[in-house]
Design an enzyme around this catalytic site. Structure first.
Site, PDB file in Angstrom:
ATOM      1  N   ARG A  29      34.437  43.767  66.203  1.00 32.93           N
ATOM      2  CA  ARG A  29      33.437  43.524  65.030  1.00 32.93           C
ATOM      3  C   ARG A  29      34.085  44.026  63.685  1.00 32.93           C
ATOM      4  NH1 ARG A  29      30.432  44.123  69.617  1.00 32.93           N
ATOM      5  NH2 ARG A  29      28.395  43.560  69.693  1.00 32.93           N
ATOM      6  N   ASP A  51      42.064  41.506  74.254  1.00 31.33           N
ATOM      7  CA  ASP A  51      40.911  40.972  73.616  1.00 31.33           C
ATOM      8  C   ASP A  51      41.246  41.119  71.887  1.00 31.33           C
ATOM      9  OD1 ASP A  51      39.954  40.055  75.714  1.00 31.33           O
ATOM     10  OD2 ASP A  51      37.979  41.262  75.766  1.00 31.33           O
ATOM     11  N   ASN A 120      40.051  34.937  76.888  1.00 27.56           N
ATOM     12  CA  ASN A 120      38.887  35.101  77.671  1.00 27.56           C
ATOM     13  C   ASN A 120      38.194  36.371  76.852  1.00 27.56           C
ATOM     14  OD1 ASN A 120      36.747  34.674  79.510  1.00 27.56           O
ATOM     15  ND2 ASN A 120      37.789  35.937  81.127  1.00 27.56           N
ATOM     16  N   ARG A 150      31.918  29.967  80.476  1.00 26.87           N
ATOM     17  CA  ARG A 150      30.710  31.012  79.936  1.00 26.87           C
ATOM     18  C   ARG A 150      29.715  30.219  79.173  1.00 26.87           C
ATOM     19  NH1 ARG A 150      34.151  36.374  78.794  1.00 26.87           N
ATOM     20  NH2 ARG A 150      32.277  37.291  78.612  1.00 26.87           N
ATOM     21  N   SER A 197      23.074  36.608  76.617  1.00 30.45           N
ATOM     22  CA  SER A 197      24.152  37.352  76.337  1.00 30.45           C
ATOM     23  C   SER A 197      23.841  37.926  74.758  1.00 30.45           C
ATOM     24  CB  SER A 197      25.427  36.783  76.169  1.00 30.45           C
ATOM     25  OG  SER A 197      26.523  37.419  75.127  1.00 30.45           O
ATOM     26  N   SER A 198      24.086  39.381  74.634  1.00 24.81           N
ATOM     27  CA  SER A 198      23.456  39.918  73.302  1.00 24.81           C
ATOM     28  C   SER A 198      24.561  39.470  72.346  1.00 24.81           C
ATOM     29  CB  SER A 198      23.367  41.455  73.344  1.00 24.81           C
ATOM     30  OG  SER A 198      24.571  41.772  73.658  1.00 24.81           O
ATOM     31  N   GLN A 199      25.734  39.024  72.742  1.00 25.07           N
ATOM     32  CA  GLN A 199      26.718  38.571  71.835  1.00 25.07           C
ATOM     33  C   GLN A 199      26.286  37.426  71.178  1.00 25.07           C
ATOM     34  OE1 GLN A 199      30.198  38.002  73.800  1.00 25.07           O
ATOM     35  NE2 GLN A 199      30.565  40.185  74.621  1.00 25.07           N
ATOM     36  N   SER A 225      21.050  44.159  76.640  1.00 26.87           N
ATOM     37  CA  SER A 225      22.001  44.902  76.024  1.00 26.87           C
ATOM     38  C   SER A 225      21.778  45.505  74.645  1.00 26.87           C
ATOM     39  CB  SER A 225      23.368  44.123  76.173  1.00 26.87           C
ATOM     40  OG  SER A 225      23.669  43.507  77.292  1.00 26.87           O
ATOM     41  N   ASP A 348      27.966  46.982  80.962  1.00 20.56           N
ATOM     42  CA  ASP A 348      29.528  47.111  81.500  1.00 20.56           C
ATOM     43  C   ASP A 348      29.645  48.314  82.136  1.00 20.56           C
ATOM     44  OD1 ASP A 348      30.011  44.712  80.164  1.00 20.56           O
ATOM     45  OD2 ASP A 348      30.894  45.506  78.279  1.00 20.56           O
ATOM     46  N   LYS A 375      29.912  37.170  82.828  1.00 21.92           N
ATOM     47  CA  LYS A 375      30.998  37.681  82.476  1.00 21.92           C
ATOM     48  C   LYS A 375      32.203  37.131  82.760  1.00 21.92           C
ATOM     49  CE  LYS A 375      28.429  40.904  80.175  1.00 21.92           C
ATOM     50  NZ  LYS A 375      28.459  41.489  79.062  1.00 21.92           N
ATOM     51  N   GLU A 376      33.350  37.993  82.497  1.00 22.79           N
ATOM     52  CA  GLU A 376      34.807  37.521  82.820  1.00 22.79           C
ATOM     53  C   GLU A 376      34.596  36.793  84.339  1.00 22.79           C
ATOM     54  OE1 GLU A 376      33.906  40.254  81.186  1.00 22.79           O
ATOM     55  OE2 GLU A 376      35.762  40.730  79.906  1.00 22.79           O
ATOM     56  N   ARG A 379      30.089  39.001  88.148  1.00 18.35           N
ATOM     57  CA  ARG A 379      30.585  40.313  88.342  1.00 18.35           C
ATOM     58  C   ARG A 379      29.652  40.945  89.678  1.00 18.35           C
ATOM     59  NH1 ARG A 379      31.741  42.937  82.511  1.00 18.35           N
ATOM     60  NH2 ARG A 379      33.764  42.604  82.704  1.00 18.35           N
ATOM     61  N   HIS A 423      39.006  42.997  83.911  1.00 17.31           N
ATOM     62  CA  HIS A 423      39.656  44.451  83.807  1.00 17.31           C
ATOM     63  C   HIS A 423      38.815  45.161  84.457  1.00 17.31           C
ATOM     64  CE1 HIS A 423      37.023  44.341  80.006  1.00 17.31           C
ATOM     65  NE2 HIS A 423      36.667  43.356  80.727  1.00 17.31           N
ATOM     66  N   ARG A 424      37.391  45.029  84.319  1.00 14.02           N
ATOM     67  CA  ARG A 424      36.669  46.116  84.837  1.00 14.02           C
ATOM     68  C   ARG A 424      36.572  46.409  86.300  1.00 14.02           C
ATOM     69  NH1 ARG A 424      34.966  48.328  80.440  1.00 14.02           N
ATOM     70  NH2 ARG A 424      34.699  47.131  78.642  1.00 14.02           N
ATOM     71  N   LYS A 448      43.203  43.545  79.236  1.00 13.73           N
ATOM     72  CA  LYS A 448      42.045  43.036  78.264  1.00 13.73           C
ATOM     73  C   LYS A 448      41.488  44.250  77.330  1.00 13.73           C
ATOM     74  CE  LYS A 448      38.399  39.606  78.819  1.00 13.73           C
ATOM     75  NZ  LYS A 448      37.439  39.946  77.742  1.00 13.73           N
TER      76      LYS A 448
END
Ligand code: DC
Length: 679
Positions: A29, A51, A120, A150, A197-199, A225, A348, A375-376, A379, A423-424, A448
């Site tokens: 951001r 990322d 991604n 996505r 998605s809050s994005q 989120s 996350d 997500k990626e 999940r 990654h997570r 990532k």
């Protein structure tokens, strides 16, 4: 060959401090807002990961000037003379103190036509799509195949409602996108879904100041989120744009709002990355020596700091300071307890709870995690599948997971964990090593957000100790190793037995000992049970059968085949469990357990070893001829020493123990003495 897995032994404790890498969400951001702002911004402690690299590359393509500390005309770093590298992190300086000097373009990117590849990186893709919709140029936005799965349709609809011109280049509702100049609709009231998605909302809000007009955004459905939206508003405010909001339902960006550089912006440590280390503390650290993460604390703007509250609710000892958080096991020797948690606020970090749940008493239920599915990877499905490989009982719903911790009827089992380019997944499953040894595939996917995750993990988590005892045949190492293991209460791995079992299984299957691929396939599938009095192969007792001279010679032959050694590697490492292990073989210290606390090279002269083997054979009433035994033994030694893979040799850090004139009791006492000196 690139190692595409990491093997983790069972961990027994955790302690220590670590400085967190910068927050991914804040870094991306801040990069975007600094690029859009009027004036120069110095971004400090920015994350250097895949990322953020995607975001920086995209901004560079758009013509934004970014200089790392010490590069070009940017001011030299004040307190150290380190050398800058990619991302402005300065080598030779304390972690996280590098900076990136960004020259803002005041809302109009110098490059007005471009194709951007965003991998991604969801944060980069959604926010750039929104901003570029009002940037006046023509842009194509692409990602990796998973990025194209996505959804982004809800964001695109909202942008179009403000006058944006956006086309889906492949599938309706999904990237890649073609963006053309917008025809801004003044004073719009736009609706956007908040439950995917809050994005989407974050991206839209960051883009709206570029329209120059007043816009109101109304959120439909429950906003998930929320802390991430709060973070967006916080950053926009730091860059000079104040958004008015009514609860979490309506947001209003005023006309004429424009971004202005705050001068210097310090990025917080990543609270999601902190979750793994705080969980390590909660599982394996004492209150006297907790695990402490530096870089986030009381005033953090990241929602994932609330993960610490979830750990505290499980009973962990948690403390928070200005710029740090620490975690340790519950007080008074109590266990962690499972929780039932609505995870909407920590989507996350909640993944970390799914694995921490293995170390709690009672079930853990994580609800309101539907966003995990986009997500990626999916999940929820990935987490359930991989936990089940460890023999964990998991119930999976559309938007929840219920996890039962292991017990005597369902003990954890070693497993090979897939990470789905997520990654997570890789970072979460590293925690399971507190229960059982495991192999994690494609550990490099952590790049990532946290490129050196596994190095940091190893600096905090302490594995069960290993004593590696290598040496030639009939040196007495088997007897010594077994006795050392018994006296310490450790597990014992007779690795030679695995090669012997492979040779026997191949013989039974009619497979030639030189047929590498077939023997390796047999080694990979060996159905073996070691028990107190011997060993079973496919349910049959074979303790005696694997010790005869023919199988000994076959073992030495199959052991020279690289594919066979590879096939047996992880199986050997699954013996590396608490409270400790004594491994005996040829390559314990060099290949299988290179990090062993103590490495011993135990040997004796060929004549002494031949004499020992001769006596063994006599005891077993087997025909024996001393000269032939010595010749055979020397031939086998030569094969073991000269083979190209994992040859028998004394490692530079191994202690030599010659047993020509040493009885077994003295040899055992020597090894025990060396081990206690190291501890
Ligand atoms: O230790 P042993 O004699 O039971 O081993 C049988 C064979 O297996 C021997 O020829 C060497 C080989 N081996 C090996 O290559 N690597 C090991 N770690 C253990 C044994």
């Amino acid at each position: 060959m690139k190692m595409n897995f990491i093997d983790l032994p069972q961990m027994i404790s955790a302690s220590g401090s670590m400085t967190l890498p910068g927050s991914k969400s804040i870094s991306n951001r801040a990069l975007l807002l600094a690029a859009l702002a009027e004036g120069e911004t110095q971004l400090r402690a920015l994350l250097d990961s895949d990322d953020t690299a995607r975001m920086r590359e995209a901004l560079a393509v758009l013509g934004v000037t970014m200089l790392a500390a010490g590069e070009g005309n940017s001011p030299p770093f004040p307190s150290c003379g380190g050398v800058p590298r990619r991302g402005g992190v300065v080598e030779g300086c304390p972690e996280g103190v590098g900076w990136l000097q960004v020259t803002g373009c005041a809302g109009r990117f110098p490059v007005q036509q471009a194709e951007l590849f965003l991998g991604n990186a969801g944060t980069a893709f959604r926010s750039l799509a929104a901003v570029l919709a009002f940037a006046g140029g023509e842009y194509v936005l692409k990602g990796v195949p998973r990025m194209h799965e996505r959804p982004i349709g809800d964001l695109v609809d909202a942008l179009k409602a403000c006058g944006a011109s956006i086309n889906f280049l492949e599938n309706e509702g999904f990237p890649p996108l073609l963006i053309r100049p917008a025809v801004i609709r003044p004073d719009s009231v736009v609706k956007i879904r908040g439950d995917v998605s809050s994005q989407f909302l974050s991206g839209l809000l960051m883009a709206l100041p570029l329209t120059g007009t007043q816009t109101t955004v109304e959120v439909e459905g429950e906003l998930i989120s929320k802390p991430y939206v709060d973070m967006t508003l916080n950053l926009m405010a730091r860059f000079g744009v104040t958004v008015e909001r009514e609860g979490w339902r309506a947001f209003s960006v005023p006309a004429g709002a424009c971004y202005r550089s705050p001068g210097v912006y310090q990025v917080e440590g990543d609270a999601s990355s902190a979750s793994y280390f705080l969980a390590l503390g909660a599982i394996g650290a004492s209150a006297e020596r907790p695990v402490r993460v530096e870089g986030v604390g009381k005033n953090a703007i990241q929602g994932d700091v609330r993960f610490a509250d979830a750990l505290a609710a499980m009973g962990a000892t948690v403390e928070t300071g200005e710029n740090w958080i620490s975690a340790a096991r519950p007080a008074a020797g109590k266990p962690l307890t499972g929780i039932h948690l609505d995870c909407n606020h920590i989507p996350d970090a909640a993944m970390t709870l799914a694995v921490a749940a293995l170390f709690a008493q009672g079930e853990t239920t994580l609800t309101n995690i539907g966003s995990w599915r986009v997500k990626e990877t999916d999940r929820i499905a990935a987490m359930a599948t991989e936990l089940r490989k460890l023999n964990v009982r998991v119930e999976e719903g559309v938007d929840f997971l219920k996890i039962a911790p292991p017990d005597v009827t369902h003990p954890l089992k070693p497993a090979v964990i897939d990470t789905y380019d997520d990654h997570r997944m890789a970072m979460c499953f590293s925690l399971a090593s507190f229960g059982v040894p495991l192999r994690i595939r494609d550990p490099g996917c952590v790049a990532k957000t946290f490129p050196d995750y596994f190095d940091r993990f190893k600096a905090i988590a302490r594995p069960a100790p290993v004593i590696a005892i290598d040496g030639p045949t009939a040196s007495g190492k088997g007897a010594v190793s077994a006795r050392v293991a018994r006296s310490l209460g450790f597990h014992y791995l007779d690795s030679g037995a695995l090669y012997r079992l492979t040779a026997l299984a191949a013989r039974k299957a009619g497979v030639d000992w030189t047929d590498e691929a077939s023997v390796a396939a047999i080694a990979a599938r060996l159905d073996v049970v070691f028990h107190a009095d011997g060993v079973r192969l496919n349910g049959e007792e074979v303790g005696e059968a694997i010790r005869n001279e023919e199988i000994s010679s076959g073992a030495s032959k199959v052991a020279a085949l690289p594919a066979v050694r590879e096939a047996l590697l992880f199986r050997q490492r699954t013996f590396h469990r608490a409270p400790g292990l004594v491994g005996d073989g040829r390559d314990m210290g060099s290949v299988v357990f290179p990090g062993a606390q103590l490495k011993v090279f135990l040997t004796a002269s060929p004549a002494v070893r031949a004499e020992r083997r001769f006596r063994q054979l006599l005891e077993r009433n087997e025909p024996a001829e001393p000269d032939a035994i010595q010749a055979d033994l020397e031939a086998r030694d030569a094969r073991d020493r000269t083979r190209p893979v994992a040859p028998l040799r004394q490692e530079p850090d191994a202690l030599l123990l010659g047993t020509d004139h040493l009885g077994i009791n003295e040899a055992v006492a020597t090894v025990l003495g060396w081990f206690s000196a190291r501890n």
